[in-house]
Design an enzyme around this catalytic site. Sequence first.
Site, PDB file in Angstrom:
ATOM      1  N   GLU A  94       0.828  -1.203   0.000  1.00 54.89           N
ATOM      2  CA  GLU A  94       0.000   0.000   0.000  1.00 54.89           C
ATOM      3  C   GLU A  94       0.860   1.249   0.000  1.00 54.89           C
ATOM      4  O   GLU A  94       1.955   1.258   0.552  1.00 54.89           O
ATOM      5  CB  GLU A  94      -0.874   0.013   1.253  1.00 54.89           C
ATOM      6  N   CYS A 141       3.257   8.574   1.156  1.00 58.12           N
ATOM      7  CA  CYS A 141       3.856   7.656   2.115  1.00 58.12           C
ATOM      8  C   CYS A 141       4.101   6.322   1.404  1.00 58.12           C
ATOM      9  O   CYS A 141       3.166   5.741   0.866  1.00 58.12           O
ATOM     10  CB  CYS A 141       2.875   7.504   3.273  1.00 58.12           C
ATOM     11  N   CYS A 148       6.935  -6.574   8.104  1.00 57.75           N
ATOM     12  CA  CYS A 148       8.104  -5.990   8.765  1.00 57.75           C
ATOM     13  C   CYS A 148       8.619  -6.967   9.821  1.00 57.75           C
ATOM     14  O   CYS A 148       7.834  -7.614  10.520  1.00 57.75           O
ATOM     15  CB  CYS A 148       7.739  -4.658   9.412  1.00 57.75           C
ATOM     16  N   CYS A 152       7.155  -4.497  16.272  1.00 56.49           N
ATOM     17  CA  CYS A 152       6.593  -3.533  17.233  1.00 56.49           C
ATOM     18  C   CYS A 152       5.150  -3.951  17.555  1.00 56.49           C
ATOM     19  O   CYS A 152       4.377  -4.293  16.638  1.00 56.49           O
ATOM     20  CB  CYS A 152       6.613  -2.121  16.654  1.00 56.49           C
ATOM     21  N   CYS A 155       1.838  -2.260  15.909  1.00 58.56           N
ATOM     22  CA  CYS A 155       1.840  -2.005  14.465  1.00 58.56           C
ATOM     23  C   CYS A 155       1.391  -3.240  13.687  1.00 58.56           C
ATOM     24  O   CYS A 155       1.897  -4.345  13.910  1.00 58.56           O
ATOM     25  CB  CYS A 155       3.253  -1.601  14.045  1.00 58.56           C
ATOM     26  N   CYS A 372      -1.316   5.577  10.118  1.00 54.10           N
ATOM     27  CA  CYS A 372      -0.059   4.933  10.520  1.00 54.10           C
ATOM     28  C   CYS A 372      -0.319   3.588  11.174  1.00 54.10           C
ATOM     29  O   CYS A 372      -1.164   3.473  12.049  1.00 54.10           O
ATOM     30  CB  CYS A 372       0.674   5.741  11.572  1.00 54.10           C
TER      31      CYS A 372
HETATM   32  N1  SAH Z   1       9.209   1.169  10.096  1.00 58.96           N
HETATM   33  C1  SAH Z   1       9.393   2.554  10.143  1.00 58.96           C
HETATM   34  C2  SAH Z   1       8.460   3.335   9.247  1.00 58.96           C
HETATM   35  C3  SAH Z   1       7.016   2.911   9.139  1.00 58.96           C
HETATM   36  S1  SAH Z   1       5.906   3.205  10.444  1.00 58.96           S
HETATM   37  C4  SAH Z   1       9.279   3.057  11.568  1.00 58.96           C
HETATM   38  O1  SAH Z   1       8.807   2.343  12.409  1.00 58.96           O
HETATM   39  O2  SAH Z   1       9.699   4.179  11.793  1.00 58.96           O
HETATM   40  C5  SAH Z   1       5.552   4.953  10.526  1.00 58.96           C
HETATM   41  C6  SAH Z   1       5.229   5.415  11.942  1.00 58.96           C
HETATM   42  O3  SAH Z   1       3.957   4.926  12.394  1.00 58.96           O
HETATM   43  C7  SAH Z   1       6.247   4.925  12.948  1.00 58.96           C
HETATM   44  O4  SAH Z   1       6.600   5.943  13.837  1.00 58.96           O
HETATM   45  C8  SAH Z   1       5.490   3.828  13.641  1.00 58.96           C
HETATM   46  O5  SAH Z   1       6.030   3.532  14.878  1.00 58.96           O
HETATM   47  C9  SAH Z   1       4.101   4.404  13.702  1.00 58.96           C
HETATM   48  N2  SAH Z   1       3.051   3.426  13.959  1.00 58.96           N
HETATM   49  C10 SAH Z   1       3.066   2.104  13.720  1.00 58.96           C
HETATM   50  N3  SAH Z   1       1.903   1.544  14.130  1.00 58.96           N
HETATM   51  C11 SAH Z   1       1.133   2.538  14.617  1.00 58.96           C
HETATM   52  C12 SAH Z   1      -0.180   2.608  15.145  1.00 58.96           C
HETATM   53  N4  SAH Z   1      -0.938   1.516  15.259  1.00 58.96           N
HETATM   54  N5  SAH Z   1      -0.632   3.796  15.544  1.00 58.96           N
HETATM   55  C13 SAH Z   1       0.112   4.908  15.425  1.00 58.96           C
HETATM   56  N6  SAH Z   1       1.346   4.917  14.923  1.00 58.96           N
HETATM   57  C14 SAH Z   1       1.861   3.744  14.514  1.00 58.96           C
HETATM   58 FE1  SF4 Z   2       8.136  -2.231  11.467  1.00 59.55          FE
HETATM   59 FE2  SF4 Z   2       5.813  -1.258  12.247  1.00 59.55          FE
HETATM   60 FE3  SF4 Z   2       7.903  -1.255  13.916  1.00 59.55          FE
HETATM   61 FE4  SF4 Z   2       7.890   0.392  11.801  1.00 59.55          FE
HETATM   62  S1  SF4 Z   2       6.484   0.449  13.536  1.00 59.55           S
HETATM   63  S2  SF4 Z   2       9.574  -0.897  12.528  1.00 59.55           S
HETATM   64  S3  SF4 Z   2       6.788  -0.872  10.293  1.00 59.55           S
HETATM   65  S4  SF4 Z   2       6.892  -3.050  13.097  1.00 59.55           S
END
Ligand code: SAH
Ligand code: SF4
Length: 389
Positions: A94, A141, A148, A152, A155, A372
């Site tokens: 996406e 974006c 990934c 985290c 996410c 996000c």
């Molecule tokens: N992997 C990279 C970039 C993609 S995520 C990273 O983690 O930086 C882009 C942003 O969205 C990151 O700061 C991530 O931590 C945040 N994010 C991920 N899941 C989220 C969620 N459920 N709600 C809000 N922010 C989220």
């Molecule tokens: Fe990966 Fe999601 Fe963590 Fe970004 S926030 S590093 S996309 S698991």
Amino acid sequence: MGSQMMAPLARTPEDWASLAPELGGRSFHGKQIFRWLHARGVLDASRMTDLPGSMREALGKMGIAPEAEILTVRRSSDDTRKMLLRVAGGFTIETVLIPGVVRGKIGHPSPVEQDADASAAAEDDDDDATAQPDVVRVTQCVSTQVGCAMGCVFCASGVAGWKRNLGPDEIALQVILGRAQLDPHEQLRNVVYMGMGEPLHNYEATAQSLRLLTHPDGIGLSSRRVTVSTSGLIPEIERLGKDFDGHIGLAISLHAADDETRSRLMPINKKYPLAKLMDALRAYPLPKRRRITIEYTLVAGKNDTVDEARKLVRLLRGLPVKVNLIPMNPIEASSLGPTSSGGVLSFQKILCDAGYSCFIRRRRGDDVSAACGQLALLGEKPKVRVNRT
Ligand code: SAH
Ligand code: SF4
């Protein structure tokens, strides 16, 4: 990698120039091919009218475009668009187009509105005097991996796990196809690497895609309008700084100000703990007047107390940063949820009072699951619980 081995859309004009004789052309044709592909978004060799016929034929046989198709484009009520692409291997990725807030209409915007979307990460020192008032600037974006590996807990991509890396051609293609979706009054202004995947866990492809997107003969984005967001892979942060002289914008997903909390939310912290990460940020060769963006997703009951805000103030002291607070977007796979709006404001106040620029990122496109952390895998449509803060 030899340019013959490289995916066609991953090649720079210089790569094409050295390949041109093999295609029956001359080296100056290299720039023309690159322009057709990246500046004009023409992926069909037969339409490249300024190339000799024999070259067009050779390019056609080679097959220029990556194996990808647009599955759907969903438009949110706030004009955010989420494009679903099917890429090789049958995976779905996406990319999201986020129109900026039109300036000059609401007087002096509040901090919430000022940093209303991801574009804010890339427009720190916006001094473009030539900007046309009626043009809506769009931030795109992009994704860098299918899923990934970083895991985290808040996410959707992290919970799903890593499936495969995207190539530089597939990253650039998202922008080529995204740009073609824009309305006439819209202009692609910023690209943020904040979609699915950890860009620095796919460093080579990310770096090559940055070269493609910022090449003056292609889309020609200014490197300061391109931001790579990372969960904190220290060796690759150093590498990015060196390879691009610090000119690519950097956003760090911090989400906690102590190791215990951060490791619980982001397993990568066990490998690259906070003190070392802060050293890497201090060493990033940031140009004058530029700042690193700190992303802090506020997860109810996990990292959102005023004490934690104070800890964050201490951790960031002396670093040229601005802070983006993101109330967590709910995901299907987890019962974690966002901090209340009162809690978000109290957290923000502590950072503001300590002298930091601190913004609350407004949710964009959540009616099409484009916010996000909600980007889905394999075309599954995640159900979004409506839980506005
Ligand atoms: N992997 C990279 C970039 C993609 S995520 C990273 O983690 O930086 C882009 C942003 O969205 C990151 O700061 C991530 O931590 C945040 N994010 C991920 N899941 C989220 C969620 N459920 N709600 C809000 N922010 C989220
Ligand atoms: Fe990966 Fe999601 Fe963590 Fe970004 S926030 S590093 S996309 S698991």
